[in-house]
Design a protein around this motif. Sequence first.
Motif, PDB file in Angstrom:
ATOM      1  N   ASP A  36     -68.367 -17.690   3.144  1.00 44.35           N
ATOM      2  CA  ASP A  36     -67.079 -18.045   2.538  1.00 44.35           C
ATOM      3  C   ASP A  36     -65.960 -17.476   3.399  1.00 44.35           C
ATOM      4  N   ALA A  37     -64.806 -18.129   3.392  1.00 42.33           N
ATOM      5  CA  ALA A  37     -63.602 -17.502   3.968  1.00 42.33           C
ATOM      6  C   ALA A  37     -63.112 -16.363   3.081  1.00 42.33           C
ATOM      7  N   HIS A  38     -63.497 -16.438   1.794  1.00 41.20           N
ATOM      8  CA  HIS A  38     -63.002 -15.508   0.775  1.00 41.20           C
ATOM      9  C   HIS A  38     -64.163 -14.685   0.228  1.00 41.20           C
TER      10      HIS A  38
ATOM     11  N   ASP B 134     -69.684 -21.713   0.523  1.00 36.96           N
ATOM     12  CA  ASP B 134     -68.384 -22.336   0.246  1.00 36.96           C
ATOM     13  C   ASP B 134     -67.966 -23.057   1.521  1.00 36.96           C
TER      14      ASP B 134
ATOM     15  N   ASP C  62     -65.311 -23.853   2.624  1.00 35.29           N
ATOM     16  CA  ASP C  62     -64.122 -23.332   3.307  1.00 35.29           C
ATOM     17  C   ASP C  62     -64.458 -22.217   4.299  1.00 35.29           C
TER      18      ASP C  62
ATOM     19  N   THR D  51     -58.841 -24.451  -0.612  1.00 32.90           N
ATOM     20  CA  THR D  51     -58.147 -23.320   0.002  1.00 32.90           C
ATOM     21  C   THR D  51     -58.617 -23.122   1.447  1.00 32.90           C
TER      22      THR D  51
HETATM   23 MN    MN Z   1     -63.510 -19.810  -0.269  1.00 35.84          MN
END
Ligand code: MN
Length: 301
Positions: free
Chosen positions: A121-123, A225, A227, A239
């Motif tokens: 994930d980026a997050h 994810d 992203d 996002t």
């Molecule tokens: Mn994310």
Amino acid sequence: QSVSVIGVPFSGGQPRGGVEEGPCRLVEFGLLNQIEELGWAVDYEGNENITALQPKEDPDTLNLKQPKYVSAVTQHVSKQIYQSAKEGKFVLTLGGDHSIGIATVSGVFGAYPNACLIWVDAHADINTPASTDSGNIHGCPVSFLAGIAGDHPDFAWVRPLLKTERLTYIGLRDIDAGEKKIIKDLGIKAFSMHHVDKYGIGKVVELALDHVNPNRDLPIHLSFDVDALDPSVAPSTGTPVRGGLTFREGHYICEAIAETGLLVAADIMEVNPTLEDTNSVYQTVQVGCSLARCCLGETLL
Ligand code: MN
Ligand code: DIR
Ligand code: MN
Ligand code: MN
């Protein structure tokens, strides 16, 4: 070998509509047939009626938005996932927003208590009700799963099945200050894009597995994810963050984990086919399908 594909057409963990169309677009693209062609027996649950679980009233509670809806959907889906995992089937979950991670990890770790989790994930998605700035639950699933969210009246059913030493991240590059503190204080092993640049993706996956699965004998759950991928590779997501994984780096992660023979479940999350232009949507749906196939061994020789 048998796979349960579970579509979760749900967007209630964040404010942008459209991500609920992710699962049906992946399936329309031919994903189920593609998986059958790899030699798997496939069953599919599309959860088309999931919006019936939306309550009439769902006030913000302890900072979280739509807590009752997210809780009802994730509890419902966690039971499906638990059931399939218990039957020994590989579980492939198609999102939908990443609040659904509450369902996938609860279901998979219920069936495999000694599993480990690789969150791509980026997050970091580890905000607690106290730390979240957005109130969007797709930024919080890991805190509930790890038992650090504190008591929340709507999520009392979520068991803290995830030990933080059995969790690792790959691809991070947009982490809130509160999340950074949680990751540091709990000593969670995280491989950001900085580490991907520094060591290369091959070494990063090896180090990630060395941490959560040192003897290569524990079941693995991969929650991906889209992203995490660079926006040039997966533009249609809610996002996007610049500086992400390349097409090959994303696929390498899935391939290398599949190659261990220990992967029991994978999530492909946050494909939003209503964002950006037609070509962007095509690219994103296509890459979602191809990541899923790699998790199921497509590219292994
Ligand atoms: Mn994310
Ligand atoms: C942010 C964004 N950390 C939040 N999270 C996202 O809302 O908690 N997760 N976009 O995928
Ligand atoms: Mn959503
Ligand atoms: Mn996420």
